[in-house]
Design a protein around this motif. Structure first.
Motif, PDB file in Angstrom:
ATOM      1  N   GLU A 108      10.035 -67.388 -24.493  1.00 56.54           N
ATOM      2  CA  GLU A 108      11.175 -66.820 -25.222  1.00 56.54           C
ATOM      3  C   GLU A 108      12.494 -67.251 -24.585  1.00 56.54           C
ATOM      4  OE1 GLU A 108      10.283 -62.630 -25.190  1.00 56.54           O
ATOM      5  OE2 GLU A 108       8.731 -62.855 -26.729  1.00 56.54           O
ATOM      6  N   ARG A 109      12.527 -67.290 -23.259  1.00 54.00           N
ATOM      7  CA  ARG A 109      13.739 -67.725 -22.562  1.00 54.00           C
ATOM      8  C   ARG A 109      14.000 -69.211 -22.819  1.00 54.00           C
ATOM      9  NH1 ARG A 109      12.628 -64.005 -17.219  1.00 54.00           N
ATOM     10  NH2 ARG A 109      13.005 -62.070 -18.337  1.00 54.00           N
ATOM     11  N   ALA A 110      12.931 -69.980 -22.972  1.00 50.92           N
ATOM     12  CA  ALA A 110      13.094 -71.398 -23.317  1.00 50.92           C
ATOM     13  C   ALA A 110      13.667 -71.525 -24.726  1.00 50.92           C
ATOM     14  CB  ALA A 110      11.759 -72.125 -23.213  1.00 50.92           C
ATOM     15  N   THR A 111      13.156 -70.749 -25.650  1.00 54.79           N
ATOM     16  CA  THR A 111      13.654 -70.775 -27.024  1.00 54.79           C
ATOM     17  C   THR A 111      15.130 -70.400 -27.064  1.00 54.79           C
ATOM     18  OG1 THR A 111      11.466 -70.241 -27.893  1.00 54.79           O
ATOM     19  CG2 THR A 111      13.351 -69.784 -29.331  1.00 54.79           C
ATOM     20  N   ASP A 112      15.512 -69.451 -26.207  1.00 51.97           N
ATOM     21  CA  ASP A 112      16.909 -68.995 -26.156  1.00 51.97           C
ATOM     22  C   ASP A 112      17.794 -69.916 -25.312  1.00 51.97           C
ATOM     23  OD1 ASP A 112      16.147 -66.842 -27.707  1.00 51.97           O
ATOM     24  OD2 ASP A 112      15.974 -65.450 -26.001  1.00 51.97           O
ATOM     25  N   GLY A 113      17.215 -70.945 -24.702  1.00 51.32           N
ATOM     26  CA  GLY A 113      17.984 -71.878 -23.891  1.00 51.32           C
ATOM     27  C   GLY A 113      18.291 -71.383 -22.486  1.00 51.32           C
ATOM     28  N   ILE A 114      17.699 -70.265 -22.085  1.00 56.80           N
ATOM     29  CA  ILE A 114      17.931 -69.715 -20.747  1.00 56.80           C
ATOM     30  C   ILE A 114      17.201 -70.542 -19.694  1.00 56.80           C
ATOM     31  CG2 ILE A 114      17.573 -67.693 -19.270  1.00 56.80           C
ATOM     32  CD1 ILE A 114      17.873 -66.016 -21.894  1.00 56.80           C
ATOM     33  N   VAL A 115      16.000 -70.988 -20.024  1.00 57.61           N
ATOM     34  CA  VAL A 115      15.285 -71.934 -19.166  1.00 57.61           C
ATOM     35  C   VAL A 115      15.171 -73.243 -19.932  1.00 57.61           C
ATOM     36  CG1 VAL A 115      14.036 -70.176 -17.862  1.00 57.61           C
ATOM     37  CG2 VAL A 115      12.984 -71.172 -19.875  1.00 57.61           C
ATOM     38  N   THR A 116      15.230 -74.334 -19.191  1.00 59.04           N
ATOM     39  CA  THR A 116      15.199 -75.663 -19.797  1.00 59.04           C
ATOM     40  C   THR A 116      14.236 -76.553 -19.020  1.00 59.04           C
ATOM     41  OG1 THR A 116      16.928 -76.602 -18.393  1.00 59.04           O
ATOM     42  CG2 THR A 116      17.655 -75.403 -20.394  1.00 59.04           C
ATOM     43  N   ALA A 117      14.150 -77.787 -19.440  1.00 65.54           N
ATOM     44  CA  ALA A 117      13.310 -78.757 -18.735  1.00 65.54           C
ATOM     45  C   ALA A 117      13.796 -78.990 -17.305  1.00 65.54           C
ATOM     46  CB  ALA A 117      13.282 -80.073 -19.504  1.00 65.54           C
ATOM     47  N   ASP A 118      15.057 -78.672 -17.031  1.00 62.57           N
ATOM     48  CA  ASP A 118      15.610 -78.835 -15.685  1.00 62.57           C
ATOM     49  C   ASP A 118      15.408 -77.615 -14.792  1.00 62.57           C
ATOM     50  OD1 ASP A 118      16.627 -81.414 -16.157  1.00 62.57           O
ATOM     51  OD2 ASP A 118      18.378 -80.559 -17.156  1.00 62.57           O
ATOM     52  N   THR A 119      14.969 -76.512 -15.349  1.00 63.08           N
ATOM     53  CA  THR A 119      14.786 -75.289 -14.569  1.00 63.08           C
ATOM     54  C   THR A 119      13.734 -75.514 -13.484  1.00 63.08           C
ATOM     55  OG1 THR A 119      15.369 -73.884 -16.449  1.00 63.08           O
ATOM     56  CG2 THR A 119      14.074 -72.859 -14.686  1.00 63.08           C
ATOM     57  N   PRO A 120      14.064 -75.224 -12.218  1.00 62.86           N
ATOM     58  CA  PRO A 120      13.065 -75.343 -11.151  1.00 62.86           C
ATOM     59  C   PRO A 120      11.975 -74.279 -11.329  1.00 62.86           C
ATOM     60  CG  PRO A 120      15.288 -75.301 -10.241  1.00 62.86           C
ATOM     61  CD  PRO A 120      15.392 -74.896 -11.686  1.00 62.86           C
ATOM     62  N   GLN A 157       4.693 -77.482 -21.002  1.00 62.21           N
ATOM     63  CA  GLN A 157       4.046 -77.073 -22.252  1.00 62.21           C
ATOM     64  C   GLN A 157       4.563 -75.731 -22.750  1.00 62.21           C
ATOM     65  OE1 GLN A 157      -0.162 -76.707 -21.451  1.00 62.21           O
ATOM     66  NE2 GLN A 157       0.208 -75.377 -19.708  1.00 62.21           N
ATOM     67  N   LEU A 158       5.141 -74.922 -21.877  1.00 61.30           N
ATOM     68  CA  LEU A 158       5.703 -73.632 -22.294  1.00 61.30           C
ATOM     69  C   LEU A 158       7.097 -73.772 -22.897  1.00 61.30           C
ATOM     70  CD1 LEU A 158       4.626 -71.466 -19.220  1.00 61.30           C
ATOM     71  CD2 LEU A 158       3.464 -71.689 -21.418  1.00 61.30           C
ATOM     72  N   LEU A 159       7.700 -74.945 -22.729  1.00 58.13           N
ATOM     73  CA  LEU A 159       9.031 -75.171 -23.251  1.00 58.13           C
ATOM     74  C   LEU A 159       9.003 -75.543 -24.741  1.00 58.13           C
ATOM     75  CD1 LEU A 159      10.511 -77.236 -20.299  1.00 58.13           C
ATOM     76  CD2 LEU A 159      10.772 -74.783 -20.725  1.00 58.13           C
ATOM     77  N   CYS A 160       7.861 -75.962 -25.207  1.00 59.22           N
ATOM     78  CA  CYS A 160       7.731 -76.361 -26.613  1.00 59.22           C
ATOM     79  C   CYS A 160       7.722 -75.125 -27.494  1.00 59.22           C
ATOM     80  CB  CYS A 160       6.442 -77.138 -26.835  1.00 59.22           C
ATOM     81  SG  CYS A 160       6.356 -78.640 -25.868  1.00 59.22           S
ATOM     82  N   THR A 161       8.475 -75.183 -28.557  1.00 56.01           N
ATOM     83  CA  THR A 161       8.493 -74.070 -29.503  1.00 56.01           C
ATOM     84  C   THR A 161       7.658 -74.438 -30.699  1.00 56.01           C
ATOM     85  OG1 THR A 161      10.532 -74.918 -30.450  1.00 56.01           O
ATOM     86  CG2 THR A 161      10.736 -73.215 -28.777  1.00 56.01           C
ATOM     87  N   PRO A 162       6.931 -73.480 -31.267  1.00 55.45           N
ATOM     88  CA  PRO A 162       6.091 -73.781 -32.421  1.00 55.45           C
ATOM     89  C   PRO A 162       6.928 -74.217 -33.616  1.00 55.45           C
ATOM     90  CG  PRO A 162       6.100 -71.424 -31.953  1.00 55.45           C
ATOM     91  CD  PRO A 162       6.885 -72.096 -30.883  1.00 55.45           C
ATOM     92  N   ALA A 163       6.372 -75.109 -34.408  1.00 57.78           N
ATOM     93  CA  ALA A 163       7.060 -75.561 -35.621  1.00 57.78           C
ATOM     94  C   ALA A 163       7.152 -74.434 -36.627  1.00 57.78           C
ATOM     95  CB  ALA A 163       6.305 -76.745 -36.222  1.00 57.78           C
TER      96      ALA A 163
END
Length: 171
Positions: A123-135, A163-169
């Motif tokens: 959910e945080r990835a979807t909201d942009g709080i965590v990204t591919a750059d997040t440690p 794989q958790l950063l991907c959001t479902p279509a």
């Protein structure tokens, strides 16, 4: 490469266990936890063979234990169970709670270590709080060499966390 002086005497193929504390551990609790585990490790044996082990705490949150049997071979289930009991006993005596094993551990924007469920991380990835750059941290490492090579903390894009950063279509 990680500099881990407490584990320096152990080989890269030493077995590794990482436990994440639910909250930061102060210096006194770190010292007490490591002292209790050191006492256990001084007499640690598995199937009549001595086990050489060492422990350290990283980022005030992660108990890291590495071990190898003296001589050849691998640690037995009994030796591993003994370690698990020693860790549980020490944590209980010091009121240290561990993060559930299926939680994701990462650094927030302020550099603090955060533990959250996989769903909340997504959910945080979807909201942009965590990204591919997040440690992110990977406490599932099994060898000391992997820890030394930097596989423990790295950007989410370089870890299974990607794989958790991907959001479902949406359809």
């Amino acid at each position: 490469m990680a500099d881990l002086p407490a584990l320096a005497a152990l080989p890269d193929d030493a077995r590794l266990w990482i436990h994440a504390a639910a909250s930061p551990l102060g210096d006194d609790r770190q010292a007490a936890l490591l002292d209790r585990l050191s006492t256990f490790m001084e007499g640690w044996r598995a199937h009549e063979r001595s086990v050489e082990g060492a422990a350290t705490i990283l980022h005030d949150r992660f108990l890291v234990v590495a071990a190898t049997p003296v001589g050849s071979g691998d640690l037995s289930g009994c030796g591993i169970d003994d370690l698990a009991h020693a860790i549980d006993d020490a944590a209980s005596a010091l009121e240290v709670a561990w993060v559930p094993s299926l939680h994701v551990l990462y650094r927030d924007g302020d550099g603090r270590v955060v533990a959250t469920s996989r769903r909340a991380f997504q959910e945080r990835a979807t909201d942009g709080i965590v990204t591919a750059d997040t440690p992110v941290f990977d406490p599932s490492l099994t060898t000391l060499g992997a820890l030394r090579e930097g596989a423990f903390e790295r950007p989410a894009r370089e870890s299974w966390h990607a794989q958790l950063l991907c959001t479902p279509a949406k359809g």
